[in-house]
Design a protein around this motif. Sequence first.
Motif, PDB file in Angstrom:
ATOM      1  N   ASP A 226      10.595   0.375  -3.250  1.00 15.21           N
ATOM      2  CA  ASP A 226       9.692   1.717  -3.474  1.00 15.21           C
ATOM      3  C   ASP A 226       8.805   1.403  -3.898  1.00 15.21           C
ATOM      4  OD1 ASP A 226       8.682   3.822  -0.885  1.00 15.21           O
ATOM      5  OD2 ASP A 226       9.045   4.599  -3.505  1.00 15.21           O
ATOM      6  N   VAL A 227       8.976   1.005  -5.227  1.00 17.06           N
ATOM      7  CA  VAL A 227       8.020   0.705  -6.571  1.00 17.06           C
ATOM      8  C   VAL A 227       7.812  -0.515  -6.439  1.00 17.06           C
ATOM      9  CG1 VAL A 227       8.506   1.170  -8.705  1.00 17.06           C
ATOM     10  CG2 VAL A 227       9.447   2.660  -7.670  1.00 17.06           C
ATOM     11  N   THR A 231       3.970  -3.018   0.771  1.00 21.45           N
ATOM     12  CA  THR A 231       4.342  -2.460   2.781  1.00 21.45           C
ATOM     13  C   THR A 231       4.432  -3.365   2.957  1.00 21.45           C
ATOM     14  OG1 THR A 231       3.174  -0.861   1.869  1.00 21.45           O
ATOM     15  CG2 THR A 231       3.106  -0.759   3.946  1.00 21.45           C
ATOM     16  N   GLY A 239       5.084   2.902  -2.376  1.00 21.82           N
ATOM     17  CA  GLY A 239       5.126   4.092  -2.814  1.00 21.82           C
ATOM     18  C   GLY A 239       4.996   5.474  -2.272  1.00 21.82           C
ATOM     19  N   SER A 240       6.077   5.399  -1.180  1.00 19.79           N
ATOM     20  CA  SER A 240       6.027   6.757  -0.624  1.00 19.79           C
ATOM     21  C   SER A 240       6.866   7.896  -1.584  1.00 19.79           C
ATOM     22  CB  SER A 240       6.797   6.404   0.299  1.00 19.79           C
ATOM     23  OG  SER A 240       7.106   7.586   1.533  1.00 19.79           O
ATOM     24  N   GLU A 242       6.451   8.510  -5.262  1.00 19.02           N
ATOM     25  CA  GLU A 242       6.161   8.237  -6.024  1.00 19.02           C
ATOM     26  C   GLU A 242       4.635   8.894  -5.572  1.00 19.02           C
ATOM     27  OE1 GLU A 242       4.285   5.299  -8.247  1.00 19.02           O
ATOM     28  OE2 GLU A 242       3.035   5.698  -9.365  1.00 19.02           O
ATOM     29  N   ARG A 243       4.442   9.118  -4.325  1.00 17.58           N
ATOM     30  CA  ARG A 243       3.393  10.085  -3.617  1.00 17.58           C
ATOM     31  C   ARG A 243       3.513  11.583  -3.584  1.00 17.58           C
ATOM     32  NH1 ARG A 243       1.565  11.033   2.171  1.00 17.58           N
ATOM     33  NH2 ARG A 243       3.597   9.821   2.554  1.00 17.58           N
TER      34      ARG A 243
END
Length: 295
Positions: A226-227, A231, A239-240, A242-243
């Motif tokens: 994710d990091v 996408t 980045g979902s 972190e968002r």
Amino acid sequence: MSIEAARQYLEEQGRAVDAYLATLFAETHRPAVLFQAMNYSLLSGGKRLRPVLCLATARAFGAAETDVLPAAAALELVHCYSLIHDDLPVMDDDDLRRGKPTNHKVFGEAIALLAGDALLTYAFEQLSKPLGIPHDRQLRMIHVLAHAAGCYGMVAGQVEDIQYTGTAGDEETLAFIHLHKTARLISAAVEMGGLFAGAGEAQMKALREYGTSLGLAFQMMDDVLDVTESTEQLGKPAGSDERWDKLTYPRLFGVDETRRRAEQKVEQAISALHASGIRSDVLAGLAQYVVKRRN
Ligand code: IPE
Ligand code: IPE
Ligand code: MG
Ligand code: MG
Ligand code: MG
């Protein structure tokens, strides 16, 4: 077995899983939109790791992969429901899954919710059909899947995932979340393969250790990817976490340390197999693949 060979096995057996899943809701039924929504997510690709782990485990104990497919499909049905619900606006609110708009983006939230419900329920309809094995073993498979999916498993993990989003959190909580939301179902996959093929009690214990360690490594790497990945590469929004300020291993320990811990878990998984004398190059290879994957 090399990691590349394990990846190939996953791809090949994944195609057999795809073909089987395509037969489940092939006929048109009413209401058409429900079946469209179910098929939309079920037939949208994905690695098919859980059913393939089930097939590989059954093979390690002498069963033919094709015989296990109907039972293995139940795992993907549960997984697919969990992804549809996980992406809903009230959960992670994500718009992309497996490279396509999420179910609720296409069908609306109400149908997405109900398509998820239907897939979860059908998993147990599927798993209670005749499987050609003694009923006591089949009953245990049903129990293992139910226990892994519900309030002692994935749902419990998802609840704490939501509860601790945006909080400082701690390692113990994070370990609970990963164990429940992800590792339980992955462990259920290998346990179901073992039960299908008639593994003994000591072997079942080893499979549970393998599956749990592998599942923990899998979710650590999901948090890492994710990091670190795009996408496009992931097919879901990078980045979902972190968002949302999700409680993840990279947030607590950084990417490198998380990778190291995931690798350690994979070693533990493989040791559990060796210690109990389970010889499966495929299961060892799949464990190593989990920390090398890029989506
Ligand atoms: C995503 O699982 C959800 C997690 C438990 C991390 P996968 O990474 O197995 O998703 P697909 O099935 O390949 O799309
Ligand atoms: C989800 O974890 C685990 C499930 C039970 C679905 P994530 O929320 O990290 O999964 P992704 O990253 O959306 O696939
Ligand atoms: Mg989530
Ligand atoms: Mg999510
Ligand atoms: Mg994730």
